[in-house]
Every structure is written in C-alpha cells, then in structure tokens.
Enzyme design. Structure first.
Site, PDB file in Angstrom:
ATOM      1  CD  GLU A 333       6.011   2.386   5.677  1.00 25.44           C
ATOM      2  OE1 GLU A 333       5.738   1.205   5.897  1.00 25.44           O
ATOM      3  OE2 GLU A 333       7.093   2.749   5.168  1.00 25.44           O
ATOM      4  CB  CYS A 334       7.767   8.574   7.892  1.00 23.01           C
ATOM      5  SG  CYS A 334       8.892   9.714   8.744  1.00 23.01           S
ATOM      6  CB  ALA A 335       7.248  11.483   3.951  1.00 28.27           C
ATOM      7  CB  SER A 423       2.205   4.616  11.502  1.00 29.34           C
ATOM      8  OG  SER A 423       3.294   4.364  12.348  1.00 29.34           O
TER       9      SER A 423
END
Length: 444
Positions: A333-335, A423
């Site tokens: 997620e993200c990072a 994502s």
C-alpha cells in the site's frame, strides 16, 4: 458492558492543538500511574504513534468511513481493555467528516457512538472575547453532544488569559486548562504532517515528558478525569479478530522501521488470528527476509525520505523480487507500491512492478469508494471497499495491464501482477478481516 472512562479531544479546526492536548493528557495521566489508552479519529497513522509513546500501549484508529460505524464501539472496547482512562483525539474540526456526507467520519459522530464527552481545544493566540461566540456556536450546533469544557492553547499572557476566561464565563463554559506557547513540546513536521515517532524516538520521548509536565501544571486533570468517568457504560461486545482453525503457520513478513511506519495495530492481530507467524522486517537495516517467509505485507510510510538507503540494500531488494517471482502473496500500500517499483526518484528499488515513482508537488488526499478491477488473492473482481489515499508521489504508469482498483471519475489505479497486489489505496483490515484470512490461505 464496557465502562472505561473516556473523553474526546476536539477542536474548531485543524491546527488548534488537539495532538498536543491528547498526547499531553495521556502522558500526564500515565505519569500518575493511570493505565491509559489512546485513539485517533480517522485514517491518520502518525498521531497514534505519539499516543503509543505517551501511553505505553498501541495507539489505535477509530474511522467510521473505513471500518463502518457499527465497529467503532467494539474496536474502542478492544483497544481500551484494561485501561483506567481512554483519550480519543479527533480529526480536523469537531463536525468535519467525509466530504458531502454530513457528520459521517467526523469527531462528533465518533463521540456520539462512544457516548463520550468532548473537550474542545481552542487556539486563543489571535482572539479575545469572540472566543465566547465561537465556543457557544460549537456547543449549540449539536445539542446531543456533551461539551465538558475548553482547553485554551497558545495563550500569550496573564491578561490575555483573563480576557478569555471572562468571555467563556459569560456563556457558562468551564475552562479546564490554559496552555502557553512552549517550544520544548513542539514536534517537527514535513510534507505529510508530523515526523513519526519511530524516526525521532529519543527527541520525541523528551518532548513527551516535557508535555506531560506542561499539561499537569496547566490543565485541571481531576476535572477531566471526572468528566471522562461520567461517560455511561457501553453495551457492546469488544471486537476480536476471527480465529482460524488452520494448522499451518506461514511466516508473514510485515515491513516496519522508519521507512514503513504506517500500519494499523489490527493488521498484525488479524494475521496472527488467521494463523500466520508475523515477523517484522526493517528494509533500512535487514538484508534478508525472515526465514521461511511465505508472504509480505508492506504498508505506508516515507520511502521517499530514505530512497538512497533503501536502494543501497541490494540483498533485500533481490530477496523481495525473488519472493514475488516465486508466487508468494504480497500486499503493498502506497509506500509499499513505491518500494516495489523499478525506481523512486531515480534510485533503484525492488523492480517487482513495471513502474517508475517520483515525488510531485501535488498532495493526493481523501477517501475512495473503490472496486476491484482484476481478480487477486486480496479481493475477487467486483469487490467494493472504502479506502484512503494520502501521498505526494506518483507512478508512471499509474496502473498495470491488470489494475488493482477503479473509482469514480478517475483512471484505473494500482497493479495486480501474479500474486502481488500493489496500490496507493490504504485499507483498514478490521473493516475487511477476510483479507488476512485470504492472505494466509494464499500462502499454501
């Protein structure tokens, strides 16, 4: 019945000092031998780290948008188990929630779901008698909320304090504390808010100790404790993660450390209940994945701050790439998405995903009602979730040939590649506990 004394720390808007007061209350009560529990309304990952530092137990989030309002009281009861007092820090202004959704996701909604009194923190630095109109308006806007009192923050002088106290006396609102400006308790900030505790533990601990002293000397702790104790019992069953009967105990590595500090406490609890042996890996220092790693979870954080160090850890980058190539389930997620990309601001990353990542000048922020576009171990195609975005980076391309998510008026986003699901969308797994179960099942 859950009878934990509790109080919600709110404000008219962001920047008035909610984190200062909430953290100070937790630290001050803990210093007096109280067992305290800290909570944060909304999706914020950073403030709960300061709550954990002050309280000595995990800081937790209460987000009706991400997990559903029906889970707020059960999650509170779970996180407050054994505590003498719970402090819930609000988000934004008291009545600010999800855009165009009324009170949904607001501090006010959570206070009502918990039947908890509200302590309003007001920045008094640039106001005089008008503070009475401000507080009177907030008190009257929703009569179903109980306003226990006000803490005045950033007060300049004794004379200024007297003006503010007289004004609030006119409208019958008790002043339960007055804080002067104090540089010793300030926390540094950068592009996504406060610098997390994990990145400045020693200085943060010193600041928290100073904050405990400041609050103890400036706030009526006895009055706040009495207000919290007046909260009625909650008729609720504490939340608990569903326990799996599976005999296998796959090792699930969860990224942590300064570069990947964004995670919800319930994530590892859900994984453990689903049968996983959860082991933390710090990509800044660990050169190998834990022995027998069968899956990897990489949440949010600040890889952009540590891009050079992450890139220099070539053995771990190679191990992650090999894990992905071998078909192990990976949730990023993200990072985590940035770390799995080919590069971040030009520095080589794990190379699992066909994307380049870079910092931008644009903040992307908000809740997203998303639908799974491509089938994966995490979610069958068509699955609907509500998540949250919070970043100043972008990837090129923004999605793979088989994207992860889609949402209204936006192009498809994220990557599903083999058993990798990556994502920008943050999910709170307590709102979808089947994700942990599906990950452990996919390890087989």
């Amino acid at each position: 019945m859950v009878a934990t004394p509790r109080i919600v720390v709110a404000a008219p808007a962001s920047g008035h000092g909610k984190t200062t007061v909430a953290g100070g209350l937790l630290a001050a009560f803990a210093a007096r031998g109280r067992r305290v529990a800290g909570f944060k309304v909304g999706p914020d990952y950073i403030d709960p780290g300061y709550h954990a530092l002050a309280s000595g137990r995990p800081g937790r989030n209460l987000d009706p948008v991400m997990v559903g309002e029906e889970r707020i009281a059960p999650l509170f009861a779970h996180g407050a188990a054994g505590a003498d007092l719970a402090v819930v820090e609000g988000v934004m202004g008291l009545f600010d929630g999800r855009a165009h959704a009324g009170e949904h996701g607001s501090t006010a909604q959570v206070a009502k779901l918990l039947s908890a009194p509200v302590l309003l923190v007001v920045d008094g630095s640039a106001v005089g008698r008008s503070v009475a109109a401000l507080v009177h308006g907030f008190r009257g806007f929703d009569p179903t909320l109980r306003l226990a009192g006000v803490v005045l923050n950033k007060v300049g002088s004794d004379r200024h304090e007297a003006i503010l106290r007289e004004a609030l006396e006119e409208v019958g609102t008790p002043v339960l504390g007055v804080l002067r400006r104090a540089e010793a308790v300030a926390a540094p900030s950068r592009h996504l808010g406060l610098v997390p505790v994990v990145e400045r533990h020693a200085s943060a601990a010193q600041a928290m100790a100073a904050l405990a002293d400041l609050v103890a000397s400036s706030v009526d702790l006895a009055a706040i404790e009495a207000a919290a104790a007046a909260a009625p019992p909650l008729a609720v069953e504490p939340w608990s993660p569903p326990v799996s009967a599976a005999k296998a105990t796959p090792v699930v590595a969860v990224a942590g450390g300064p570069a990947f500090s964004f995670s919800y406490a319930e994530t590892t609890e859900l994984l453990a209940a689903a049968g996983a042996e959860v082991v933390t890996v710090d990509p800044l220092h660990d050169e190998a994945l834990p022995p027998r790693t069968a899956a990897l979870v990489v949440g949010g954080g600040f890889p952009e701050v540590y891009a050079a160090e992450l890139s220099a850890n070539e053995p771990l980058r190679a191990a992650v790439a090999a894990l992905a190539a071998g078909g192990a389930p990976i949730a990023a997620e993200c990072a985590g998405l940035l770390w799995l990309a080919r590069s971040l601001d030009g520095a080589p990353m794990c190379g699992v995903l066909p994307a380049e990542a870079a910092m931008t000048g644009r903040l992307t922020l908000g809740y997203r009602d998303a639908v799974a576009i491509s089938p994966s171990w995490l979610a069958p195609a068509g699955t609907r979730v509500t998540g949250h975005e919070f970043h100043r980076t972008a990837t090129t391309p923004g999605a793979g040939a088989t994207p992860a998510w889609g949402w209204r008026e936006q192009p498809a986003e994220g990557f599903v590649a083999g058993n990798v699901h990556a994502s920008y969308l943050h999910l709170h797994w307590a709102g979808a506990p089947e994700i942990a179960e599906r990950l452990v099942a996919a390890c087989a």
